[in-house]
Design an enzyme around this catalytic site. Structure first.
Site, PDB file in Angstrom:
ATOM      1  N   ASP A 288       0.645  -1.196   0.005  1.00 27.87           N
ATOM      2  CA  ASP A 288      -0.096  -0.209  -0.167  1.00 27.87           C
ATOM      3  C   ASP A 288       0.870   1.136   0.006  1.00 27.87           C
ATOM      4  O   ASP A 288       1.967   1.155   0.144  1.00 27.87           O
ATOM      5  CB  ASP A 288      -1.000   0.128   1.148  1.00 27.87           C
ATOM      6  CG  ASP A 288      -2.173   1.044   0.860  1.00 27.87           C
ATOM      7  OD1 ASP A 288      -2.064   1.912   0.079  1.00 27.87           O
ATOM      8  OD2 ASP A 288      -3.216   0.774   1.541  1.00 27.87           O
TER       9      ASP A 288
HETATM   10  C1  BGC Z   1      -4.979   3.303   0.023  1.00 27.32           C
HETATM   11  C2  BGC Z   1      -5.106   2.383  -1.174  1.00 27.32           C
HETATM   12  C3  BGC Z   1      -4.617   2.992  -2.443  1.00 27.32           C
HETATM   13  C4  BGC Z   1      -3.495   3.775  -2.393  1.00 27.32           C
HETATM   14  C5  BGC Z   1      -3.339   4.406  -3.752  1.00 27.32           C
HETATM   15  C6  BGC Z   1      -3.682   4.262  -0.269  1.00 27.32           C
HETATM   16  O1  BGC Z   1      -3.805   5.257   0.696  1.00 27.32           O
HETATM   17  O2  BGC Z   1      -5.112   2.612   1.254  1.00 27.32           O
HETATM   18  O3  BGC Z   1      -6.181   1.606  -1.043  1.00 27.32           O
HETATM   19  O4  BGC Z   1      -4.919   2.386  -3.490  1.00 27.32           O
HETATM   20  O5  BGC Z   1      -3.653   4.760  -1.528  1.00 27.32           O
HETATM   21  O6  BGC Z   1      -4.111   5.424  -4.153  1.00 27.32           O
END
Ligand code: BGC
Length: 750
Positions: A288
């Site tokens: 993530d």
């Molecule tokens: C989120 C993810 C997301 C990523 C990219 C993170 O803050 O938890 O679900 O895909 O950001 O935007």
């Protein structure tokens, strides 16, 4: 349109006058570099993805190998650099191996539609929130959901989705409940698998996330989850297991939080022992965003790709390989997993290519999915469907229902065409954690279905004024909403903004009051006895108002059933309050945390999942707590009768029964099959083990057959580290809701 013409003109003059400028003009560079031609023996499509990946690896330099292990910054936020210039300006980009014609991986969030596409001048379809799709229990609809997202991603120039959220609703106040697929691992896992299949059918790398136990947003970067391994495998991880085994996602996104002490993205038990060894996952793990916290530890644990940057997986990684603290074979294994997944998903054989999507077809898919997911919770004296000729006046009240319907926020946010429907023109560009309303107007949809009826609107800001309007109308439809977003949790399941008082006042003024809820999570309803009808419409997507209109006026018979229990009160939840992080451990965006502290990882705080595998209905059943509306519950404008259950043991237990539509309308019934395990299994009273959504004309009768996967009847034996069937008597229960299962039979399994 204007945008791309401008860009084309810019390219031409740049080309004519200064070739060197080309490399810094985003649009031109994008076109030039977007589809590198693969060359070399790996273009042979008769070879397997694994063989093709190995042929590429043979040619790669150390630097090229390291380059595929990390992102190059967020193309959305950062000024474009030479490296992320070929990207489509989504949230992540990995450069590929240009010398060998291996394309970059261009990533976009796409939970319920492609994120941030307004800036590209091509609004994407907002499907109903994932939880709404889950409420349809419809595996074909889940495939269509994923397929539409895949097609729109590709048309916008992306080749990887960051969708596929499947953390089960252990904490219903989780601000991302709308992005997930409910509280049952078998329902959620089955649906996410179909969604992934749909997306990958469009030659887009599919993803499943957030692995694992990212069940609350509060302190998500520092919370340490403790749970027994058996409970973990039978609850949250089972949803991922099914999603991985049946959906074959090319990628798994590890989550921000810690599990049993280690961050998920450096957690050997999660990434290697369970995901890669036990489930035989052949794809790659992507962190993530900012979820990587080490080099050697993360690499050894099984993390392939650091996103969106390269703090741990570039210079530090190369140094570790050169020093021998990361073995060459481990590096090659990571590179192999990334490349073989690219071949498997087809992103090399079918290079990303911009195209034009059919927005009307998108609206139709969105509308149909919403129609299948709307849940009719209450319908006293057949108040619904509404019959226009009987109604002189309808009062429409609250929740900006004159102009729009709410959507879920955070990285899932899809841009509403023309901007936020409630903001003045030109002021509606979505902002992080702002309520975004889609321009789909319930008021207009209602008026269109009752053209001769006077339809009046009241904002609901003043409950007394709204009640006065309701009193003067034949029917009052009062809208209420609960907005949620990534990066925060709901402080309560109580409707915000004094909406409980509004509903109570309107329902007291008019006995023919219909309440429509737009929410991602369950809401509490202290007024539940007052209105004649209650409808859960979720976050309804781009064409939500038409879907809702069709249900309210009966051209669609509601068939959705709750994928989450609605509790009576928060006091009944396994955790009556959400454990909050100590002040320092705030979400990165909001806190005084240096990048170094962040990278190292914030100090943990503890959340113990002592309720174990008793998530959702399993908890309320086991604890004998009455609920407001149970899991699997939902009414229809017709009635169904269940009869003639037979249960046949075998490799797969076969459950057969007869379902009859005993009413006067055609409908679709979700027939649910539960199992109560032998007492010695020490399980909650019952678990969902299968279902079938059956379409029936008025008076029609069908034989329904549901086969049960043996794993769904098993427990996870921690001693054997494997699924095991407990010998004994299994009670199979069948019916239309977890609390109403009229058919029952016992089968002995060994
Ligand atoms: C989120 C993810 C997301 C990523 C990219 C993170 O803050 O938890 O679900 O895909 O950001 O935007």
């Amino acid at each position: 349109m204007r945008h791309s013409q401008l860009r084309a003109g810019y390219c031409l003059s740049a080309l004519m006058f200064l070739t060197v400028i080309l490399s810094v003009v985003p649009g031109c560079s994008q076109r030039r570099q977007q589809a590198p031609k693969p060359t070399g023996p790996w273009t042979n499509t008769s070879l397997s993805p694994d063989e093709r990946a190995d042929l590429v690896i043979r040619e790669m330099t150390l630097d090229e190998k390291i380059a595929v292990l990390h992102g190059v910054g967020m193309p959305t936020d950062d000024p474009l650099t030479e490296e992320n210039m070929p990207s489509n300006r989504g949230v992540g980009y990995e450069v590929g191996v240009p010398r060998l014609g291996i394309p970059g991986i261009d990533m976009s969030d796409a939970a319920y539609g492609v994120r941030s596409s307004g800036a590209n001048g091509r609004y994407s379809t907002a499907l109903p929130a994932n939880v709404a799709a889950a409420a349809s229990w419809d595996t074909d609809a889940a495939y269509e959901y994923g397929k539409l997202i895949g097609a729109e991603l590709r048309a916008q120039g992306y080749n990887m989705t960051l969708g596929g959220g499947v953390d089960i609703t252990r904490e219903p106040r989780n601000g991302r409940t709308f992005e997930y697929l409910g509280e049952d691992p078998i329902l959620a896992g089955t649906l996410v698998a179909r969604l992934i299949e749909g997306t990958q059918s469009q030659h887009v790398i599919g993803d499943i996330k957030h692995y694992a136990f990212n069940d609350q947003e509060s302190g998500r970067n520092s919370v340490n989850i403790t749970i027994s391994k058996r409970a973990a495998r039978e609850s949250d991880l089972l949803a991922f297991e099914i999603g991985v085994e049946q959906g074959h996602p090319a990628a798994v996104m590890c989550s921000y939080n810690r599990v049993l002490g280690d961050f998920s993205c450096e957690n050997k038990w999660l990434l290697t022992d369970v995901l890669k060894k036990d489930w035989q996952f052949p794809g790659f793990v992507v962190s993530d965003w900012g979820g990587t916290h080490s080099t050697e530890k993360a690499s050894a644990a099984g993390l392939e790709n650091e996103e969106p940057g390269r703090f741990f997986y570039e210079a530090k990684y190369k140094a570790a390989v050169e020093a021998g603290t990361i073995p060459q074979a481990e590096l090659d294994e990571h590179v192999h997993r990334i490349l073989r997944s690219m071949f498997a998903a087809g992103v090399i054989d079918y290079p990303r290519e911009r195209g034009v999507v059919d927005p009307l077809a998108g609206l139709e898919v969105a509308r149909k999915i919403e129609e299948g997911g709307i849940v009719l919770l209450k319908n006293k004296a057949a108040t619904l469907p509404l019959v226009p000729i009987r109604l002189h006046t309808i009062a429409v009240i609250g929740a900006h229902s004159d102009v729009g319907m709410i959507s879920g926020g955070g990285s899932a946010q899809v841009d509403p065409p023309g901007g936020n429907a409630i903001a003045p023109p030109g002021k509606g560009a979505p902002r992080w954690q702002a309520e975004i309303w889609f321009p789909t107007s319930p008021l207009k949809a209602i008026q269109a279905r009752a053209p001769k009826t006077t339809v009046k609107y009241d904002s609901g800001d003043d409950p007394a004024a709204a009640a006065a309007l309701a009193k003067s109308a034949d029917v009052a439809i009062v809208f209420a909403y609960q907005w949620e977003s990534e990066g925060m949790d709901l402080s309560t399941l109580t409707l915000a903004h004094n909406q409980d008082a509004l509903i109570a006042a309107v329902a007291a003024a008019n006995p023919h009051t219909v309440v429509v809820i737009e929410s991602g999570s369950p809401v509490t309803m202290p007024w539940v006895d007052a209105p004649a009808a209650i409808v859960e419409a979720w976050y309804a997507g781009s064409d939500g108002a038409n879907a809702l209109g069709n249900v309210l006026f009966g051209s669609v018979n509601p068939s959705g059933k709750l994928p989450n229990t609605f509790p009576k009160s928060e006091a009944d939840l396994p955790h009556p309050t959400i454990t909050q992080p100590p002040p320092m451990s705030h979400h990165y965006d909001g806190a005084a945390v240096t990048p170094e502290q962040w990278a190292k990882g914030l100090p943990p705080f503890q959340v113990a999942y002592d309720e174990g595998l008793k998530v959702g209905y399993k908890w309320y059943d086991a604890e004998k707590k009455p609920v407001l509306f149970p899991f699997g519950y939902g009414l229809s404008y017709t009635t169904y009768h269940y009869s003639g259950l037979t249960v046949t043991p075998g490799d797969k237990v076969k459950v057969t029964f007869t379902l009859t539509n005993t009413g006067a309308r055609a409908g679709a019934e979700i027939a649910e099959v539960y199992a109560a395990l032998p007492a010695s299994a020490e399980e909650p009273p019952k678990r969902l083990v299968g279902w079938s959504k059956v379409e029936l004309k008025a008076g029609e009768k069908k034989t329904v057959e549901v086969e049960i996967d043996p794993k769904y009847l098993s427990i996870f034996d921690e001693g054997k580290d494997a699924w095991a069937l407990v010998p004994g008597d299994y009670t199979i229960l069948v019916g239309g809701s977890s609390d109403k299962l009229p058919l029952k039979a016992t089968v002995n399994l060994k």
